[in-house]
Design an enzyme around this catalytic site. Sequence first.
Site: not given
Ligand code: CTP
Length: 397
Positions: A340, A285, A322, A304-305, A207
Amino acid sequence: MRSILLVIGGGIAAYKSLELVRRLAEHGIRTRAVLTRAGAEFITPLSVSALTGEKVYSDLFSLTDEAEMGHIQLSRSADLVVVAPATADLMGKMANGLAGDLASTTLLATDKAVLMAPAMNVRMWESASVRRNRAQLEKDGVLFVGPNDGEMACGEYGPGRMAEPLEIVAAIQQALAARGGPLHGVKALVTAGPTHEPVDPVRFLGNHSSGRQGYAIADALARAGAETTLVSGPVEIAPPHGVKLQRVTTAREMLAAVEAALPADVAVMAAAVADWRPDIAANSKIKKSVDRVVPLIKLVENPDILATLAQHAQRPRLLIGFAAETDDVVANAVAKRARKGADWIIANDVSGDVMGGDHNQVHLVSESGVQDWPDMTKAQVGARLVAAIIEKLKGAA
Ligand code: CTP
């Protein structure tokens, strides 16, 4: 007056340490120096003492030195110990607890922070053993400045040149300021940047995150005196001074690095972690097929960290996430905070050019409601967030 103990190792960059001493004096910082035997092959004790205005220490077993000032006292007599040039030998000794001479004994005996400015041949710098020693020293909390890329005295090119004297002065000033900072004694952990999830050896899912907001937060935390670890995905920006940097590529690597950095008092998860990864990363590849059948990439969910940390046995006291949103920014952030298990959520609208830009307009969602912050630079957002962190941790203390 603030003072440092400068350990001068044996490398051609030792001549730059003389300029370092002069620059430090200009900045009102006093230097006392230890010159290693190898260092004395490059510069003389006389030139060092002429510039420091002090006796130069070099011999562990000198009776007069011990009578005037013991090596233990010497190691603690300054506010900070600086090793410049930090040779592979000095790094190896400190990483492994060796103390055969005055310089290495001082490094083990000190109760002060140590800042190293490495200088060596690029192959040496990249050798497995120096990498291992550096990783160990970073884990032990040793600070680093440089080395920089450039042409070496030996004619090779690459990382290994000692940082310039003014860069070292800046790192020293920051390390000295951090000692008296409001977050001194606090451990902070920050994630930043995108993750890249490999499809095959040449392609990935990623991204547009630039990492700037997370880097600015790590910088502000370190300036406030927190011992800060920054776990960063692939980005193009220079790491802030005084921050322990762990580079990772994928979400799973980021999670492992975050868990390895625990315990932490405060964690700010600013990384734009990829929610999904290809279920299999091809080893070679992926080629177009003759019949033009488009490959189907199956995605699986990444860990999800932030949510993992919220449930962790070593959950940081203050856990901040965030929320990058394009619609219903605040409502989504409020829901995300609960889902979360974060204490605070910094919500930002990413429908504009926030990713990669210099500015950010955010909302702080906490247990006590929603604060709308004005449009600020990312550095200002970092400073304001750190001010809120200080207030929260102090209030809880
Ligand atoms: N985050 C994380 N690990 C992931 C995804 C997200 O730690 N696999 C953390 C990001 O660092 C951020 C927060 O979760 O602090 C929110 O990330 P965001 O992408 O906005 O939320 P999502 O959980 O992906 O929710 P959605 O995409 O459905 O809005």
